[in-house]
Structure formats: structure tokens, C-alpha cells
Design an enzyme around this catalytic site. Structure first.
Site, short mmCIF file in Angstrom:
data_model
loop_
_atom_site.label_atom_id
_atom_site.label_comp_id
_atom_site.label_asym_id
_atom_site.label_seq_id
_atom_site.Cartn_x
_atom_site.Cartn_y
_atom_site.Cartn_z
N TYR A 184 -15.23 -10.83 0.32
CA TYR A 184 -15.97 -9.64 -0.12
C TYR A 184 -17.23 -10.02 -0.88
O TYR A 184 -18.30 -9.42 -0.69
CB TYR A 184 -15.08 -8.74 -1.00
CG TYR A 184 -13.99 -8.07 -0.19
CD1 TYR A 184 -14.31 -7.05 0.71
CD2 TYR A 184 -12.67 -8.46 -0.30
CE1 TYR A 184 -13.32 -6.45 1.47
CE2 TYR A 184 -11.68 -7.86 0.45
CZ TYR A 184 -12.01 -6.86 1.35
OH TYR A 184 -11.04 -6.28 2.11
N ASP B 29 -6.61 -2.61 -7.63
CA ASP B 29 -7.23 -3.17 -6.43
C ASP B 29 -7.60 -4.63 -6.72
O ASP B 29 -7.80 -5.00 -7.89
CB ASP B 29 -8.49 -2.39 -6.01
CG ASP B 29 -8.93 -2.80 -4.60
OD1 ASP B 29 -8.35 -2.28 -3.63
OD2 ASP B 29 -9.79 -3.68 -4.47
N ARG C 199 -3.04 6.01 -0.54
CA ARG C 199 -3.07 6.10 0.91
C ARG C 199 -2.46 7.35 1.49
O ARG C 199 -3.06 8.38 1.52
CB ARG C 199 -2.42 4.85 1.50
CG ARG C 199 -3.30 3.62 1.32
CD ARG C 199 -3.56 2.97 2.64
NE ARG C 199 -4.72 2.10 2.60
CZ ARG C 199 -4.90 1.12 3.46
NH1 ARG C 199 -4.00 0.86 4.37
NH2 ARG C 199 -5.99 0.40 3.40
N ARG D 35 0.81 -1.22 0.00
CA ARG D 35 0.00 0.00 0.00
C ARG D 35 0.85 1.28 0.00
O ARG D 35 0.45 2.28 0.57
CB ARG D 35 -0.97 0.02 1.18
CG ARG D 35 -1.91 -1.18 1.22
CD ARG D 35 -2.78 -1.25 -0.03
NE ARG D 35 -3.97 -2.04 0.21
CZ ARG D 35 -5.16 -1.49 0.51
NH1 ARG D 35 -5.31 -0.22 0.58
NH2 ARG D 35 -6.19 -2.28 0.72
N ARG E 278 -5.98 12.09 -7.41
CA ARG E 278 -7.18 11.26 -7.33
C ARG E 278 -8.46 12.07 -7.13
O ARG E 278 -9.56 11.55 -7.34
CB ARG E 278 -7.04 10.28 -6.16
CG ARG E 278 -6.68 8.82 -6.47
CD ARG E 278 -7.76 8.05 -7.21
NE ARG E 278 -9.10 8.19 -6.64
CZ ARG E 278 -9.55 7.59 -5.56
NH1 ARG E 278 -8.78 6.78 -4.88
NH2 ARG E 278 -10.78 7.79 -5.13
O1 1CP Z 1 -0.14 -1.46 -2.46
C1 1CP Z 1 -0.41 -0.46 -3.16
O2 1CP Z 1 -0.03 0.67 -2.87
C2 1CP Z 1 -1.14 -0.65 -4.48
C3 1CP Z 1 -2.51 -0.50 -4.44
C4 1CP Z 1 -3.47 -1.45 -3.76
C5 1CP Z 1 -3.38 -2.80 -3.38
C6 1CP Z 1 -2.18 -3.71 -3.44
C7 1CP Z 1 -4.79 -1.03 -3.48
C8 1CP Z 1 -5.27 0.33 -3.73
N1 1CP Z 1 -5.49 -2.10 -3.02
C9 1CP Z 1 -4.66 -3.20 -2.94
C10 1CP Z 1 -5.00 -4.56 -2.54
C11 1CP Z 1 -6.15 -4.78 -1.65
N2 1CP Z 1 -7.39 -4.23 -1.72
C12 1CP Z 1 -6.17 -5.72 -0.59
C13 1CP Z 1 -5.02 -6.60 -0.23
C14 1CP Z 1 -3.99 -5.83 0.53
C15 1CP Z 1 -4.35 -5.50 1.95
O3 1CP Z 1 -4.68 -6.41 2.72
O4 1CP Z 1 -4.23 -4.32 2.30
C16 1CP Z 1 -7.42 -5.69 0.00
C17 1CP Z 1 -7.90 -6.50 1.18
C18 1CP Z 1 -8.20 -4.74 -0.71
C19 1CP Z 1 -9.60 -4.37 -0.47
C20 1CP Z 1 -9.72 -2.94 -0.20
N3 1CP Z 1 -9.67 -1.99 -1.18
C21 1CP Z 1 -9.84 -2.29 1.05
C22 1CP Z 1 -9.86 -2.97 2.41
C23 1CP Z 1 -11.21 -2.89 3.05
C24 1CP Z 1 -11.34 -3.88 4.19
O5 1CP Z 1 -11.84 -5.00 3.98
O6 1CP Z 1 -10.94 -3.52 5.33
C25 1CP Z 1 -9.91 -0.91 0.80
C26 1CP Z 1 -10.09 0.21 1.79
C27 1CP Z 1 -9.78 -0.75 -0.61
C28 1CP Z 1 -9.75 0.54 -1.36
C29 1CP Z 1 -8.41 0.91 -1.87
N4 1CP Z 1 -7.55 0.09 -2.60
C30 1CP Z 1 -6.42 0.79 -2.92
C31 1CP Z 1 -6.55 2.12 -2.40
C32 1CP Z 1 -5.55 3.22 -2.56
C33 1CP Z 1 -7.80 2.16 -1.74
C34 1CP Z 1 -8.42 3.35 -1.02
C35 1CP Z 1 -9.37 4.01 -1.92
C36 1CP Z 1 -9.13 5.45 -2.08
O7 1CP Z 1 -8.00 5.96 -2.02
O8 1CP Z 1 -10.15 6.12 -2.32
#
Ligand code: 1CP
Length: 354
Positions: free
Chosen positions: A161, A86, A41, A37, A50
Site C-alpha cells: 500500500y 484496519d 462488511r 472480516r 458506521r
Molecule cells: O476482520 C474484521 O472483521 C475486522 C476488521 C478488519 C480487518 C481484519 C478490517 C476492517 N480490515 C482488516 C484488515 C485488512 N485491511 C487487510 C487484511 C485482511 C484482508 O486481506 O482482507 C487488508 C488487506 C486491508 C486493507 C483494506 N482496508 C482493504 C483492501 C483493499 C484492497 O487492497 O483490495 C479495504 C477495502 C479496507 C477498508 C476496510 N477495512 C475494514 C473494513 C470494514 C473496511 C471497509 C471500509 C468501510 O466499511 O467503509
């Protein structure tokens, strides 16, 4: 080009990288480091580009994906880039009605509860995701000798999910379906494995030089349930990439009770969270598997002395592993000070220089 990688080994197609060398258990000039991540973030420049674009629309816009993926490489000088996307992107590409709600995460309009719900989960092809091919191709050109890590969600985490309908603390509907309707569960996971495998193949085909399979929530399972209901499907993905030649990283949170099973699914590198010291993990994993981790992301909020002590401890505990890639034990938390992340990269590089 972003910046030159330090001289190292792990050469593919004439490119040298300490990150790839560590994945392959070859000598490195210093311990490579990147952060789960790291893209998006915590970065103000991310929030700026964004603004006004929904997360999943951003993921389908190559110029935006390229810019956001490059931002942490420029700022922190990490040893690898992680593709900005994602885990639900391929689900949306095959027609699943999914949205990422700010502050919540992925939300599914029609959760999977019965066999007929699987009809909406067709196979993915490269034609479904031309924007992924375009973004990866452009990124590989921009990154020069910094490797790009492609990724996908593993079947359990994706299924959670899809079955719960959104983020879940206890995964109760998922576990209930898994145990009450095993045939439906396996059919669901088989489809998810095919989708994730193809999503990774598209990224590797366009030039990603390593992949990470995120099974973030698999640690919620007992080892017996993991082996029976999940491992065969994750194995299909990781083994399916065996002929691609790229290193495969397999990551989960709270998986200290089944690290060896994560390796046996077909990984070259196992991601370890902060609960298990890397030397303990590496002894379980043996000489054929590299380790990745494992600074507690919450400790990036602690004093500089604590951060420095933790980085040093983790480098020490990783020293005897056949390969160590420094990372967090889970993703960067949104309120993290980006300067602390840069400082950790510098510390890892300084303290591990050989
Ligand atoms: O790592 C990076 O910087 C690249 C981007 C990336 C990755 C690898 C994003 C962007 N998502 C992911 C993978 C991801 N997505 C995982 C596996 C990694 C982890 O465990 O953290 C999971 C579980 C998700 C699902 C997801 N997408 C969540 C988690 C929600 C929960 O169940 O608690 C969330 C909040 C997202 C949204 C998301 N994905 C990525 C970003 C930057 C965001 C936030 C959205 C935004 O900025 O508006």
C-alpha cells in the site's frame, strides 16, 4: 457479556475456549469457528452505526469499535471476536497521510519511492494509540469468555500500500523497489515490522488473547523472494511476540507454495486459503502447527447444499490436523447474506461436536 463459550480447554486466566485450545493443539469440544472480516462488511447493523463516520475515524472511536466488534459475536455466535480496526491504523497513528476510500481501500497521499520518504515513518508507541488500548480493554470486559483476536498487517502487505499508493493488482512498483533497491526495501520493512510489532503488543497488553498477522498479498511473491525479502521481517514480528504467550496466527492468500515458511516465521497457526486442502497443508506443516481455514468466501453465495457439502469436506480434511480453526480462505465478501454465515457457524458446531 455476549454469550458463554462452549465448555472446552485452552484455559488462560481461568477462561476456557475451544478457539484457544485449537490454537494450542489441545482437545476441543467441537471445532471453533470465526471469519476474517466478520466485523463490518456484510452486516446491516454495521452499516447503520458506521453511517456518517469515515472508516479511520471509526477505528479511533472506542465505543464504535466495541459495538462493531461485538455485532458478529452476538449475531453468529462465533468462537472468537476480531478487533475492528484496519492494517493501516498504526500507519496513520505515526503520521502517514492515509485515508480509506469507500469502495477502494487504503489510499496513501505520498507513496514511498526513495530513502528520504522513510523519514515520515517513525516508530509507534502506545501513547500514539490510546484509543486502541481503551477499545481492547472495554471489549475484553464485554466479551467475557469469548477471546479477542488482535491483528496487524505484515510488512509486505503494508509496504505494497505504501509503495503503490493504494490497492494494487500486480504490486509492480513494490516488486520493482524490492529488487532494484534492496537496502531501501529492507529499511522500509524493518520500520514496518517495528510498527506492527508494537501495535500487536498494545493489543495484547490490553487483553487480546491471540493475534493474527495478515500478509494478504505475500502470495504474489515467489518462494525465493519471500524468503529473502519478506520472511526476516515477518519473523521479527512473530518471534517478537514469543514471550507474550498468546497464540500467533499467520495468514496469507495464495501461499500454498510457502506454507512451511509461514510457520517457520514463528506462527502457532497457519491460515490456509481455499486453494490448498487442509490435510495437504497440515502434512506440510507437521505436528507442531495448527491450521485455520478454508471455505472459499465466494461459495457462501452457492446453494445451501453446496455450502453444507463444503463445510463437511473441510471439517473432514481438518480432522487429522493437530488443531483446526474453521474460517474462510479469505475475508467475508461485502454482499454475503449474514444468515448464510450464521448457518455455517451452526453447521460447523453441529457436525464437529465430540
Ligand atoms: O476482520 C474484521 O472483521 C475486522 C476488521 C478488519 C480487518 C481484519 C478490517 C476492517 N480490515 C482488516 C484488515 C485488512 N485491511 C487487510 C487484511 C485482511 C484482508 O486481506 O482482507 C487488508 C488487506 C486491508 C486493507 C483494506 N482496508 C482493504 C483492501 C483493499 C484492497 O487492497 O483490495 C479495504 C477495502 C479496507 C477498508 C476496510 N477495512 C475494514 C473494513 C470494514 C473496511 C471497509 C471500509 C468501510 O466499511 O467503509
Amino acid at each position: 457479556m455476549v454469550h458463554g463459550a462452549a465448555p472446552g480447554h485452552g484455559s488462560i486466566q481461568g477462561v476456557t475456549s475451544d478457539f484457544l485450545a485449537a490454537c494450542r493443539r489441545e482437545p476441543t469440544s467441537r471445532t471453533p469457528v470465526w471469519f476474517m472480516r466478520q466485523a463490518g462488511r456484510s452486516l446491516p447493523e454495521y452499516r447503520k452505526v458506521r453511517a456518517g463516520t469515515a472508516m479511520l475515524d471509526a477505528c479511533a472511536t472506542p465505543e464504535l469499535v466495541i459495538e462493531v466488534t461485538l455485532q458478529p459475536v452476538r449475531r453468529h455466535h462465533v468462537d472468537a471476536a476480531i478487533f475492528f480496526s484496519d492494517i493501516v491504523v498504526p500507519l496513520r497513528a505515526v503520521g502517514v497521510d492515509v485515508e480509506i476510500k469507500p469502495g477502494v481501500g487504503p489510499v496513501i497521499a505520498k507513496p514511498i519511492r526513495q530513502a528520504s520518504d522513510l523519514d515520515g515513518l517513525r516508530a509507534l508507541t502506545a501513547e500514539d494509540v490510546p484509543y486502541i488500548t481503551e477499545a481492547v480493554t472495554g471489549l475484553v470486559r464485554e466479551l467475557g469468555d469469548v477471546p479477542l483476536i488482535g491483528f496487524a498487517g505484515a510488512p509486505f502487505t503494508l509496504a505494497s500500500y505504501l509503495v503503490e499508493g493504494g490497492p494494487s493488482k500486480h504490486h509492480e512498483k513494490t516488486k520493482a523497489l524490492m529488487r532494484s533497491e534492496p537496502a531501501l526495501w529492507h529499511a522500509l520493512c524493518d520500520r514496518l515490522a517495528d510498527i506492527s510489532l508494537e501495535f500487536l503488543r498494545v493489543q495484547v497488553g490490553a487483553g487480546a488473547s491471540a493475534v493474527q498477522l495478515f500478509d494478504s498479498w505475500a502470495g504474489a511473491l515467489s518462494r525465493a523472494d519471500y524468503l529473502e525479502f519478506v520472511a526476516p521481517h515477518s519473523t521479527k514480528i512473530l518471534r517478537g511476540l514469543g514471550d507474550s504467550g498468546v497464540p500467533r496466527i499467520h495468514f496469507g492468500v495464495g501461499t500454498g507454495h510457502m506454507l512451511k515458511d509461514f510457520a517457520d516465521a514463528g506462527a502457532d497457526v497457519v491460515g490456509v486459503d481455499w486453494r490448498t486442502p487442509l490435510d495437504v497443508a497440515s502434512r506440510q506443516l507437521g505436528p507442531q502447527i495448527a491450521v485455520q481455514g478454508n471455505l472459499d468466501p465466494a461459495l457462501l453465495f452457492a446453494s445451501p447444499e453446496v455450502v453444507e457439502r463444503e463445510v463437511t469436506r473441510i471439517l473432514d480434511e481438518g480432522r487429522d490436523a493437530p488443531g483446526h480453526i474453521f474460517n474462510l480462505g479469505h475475508g467475508v465478501l461485502p454482499d454475503t447474506d449474514p444468515d448464510v454465515i450464521t448457518r455455517v457457524v451452526d453447521l460447523v458446531h453441529e457436525r464437529s461436536a465430540r
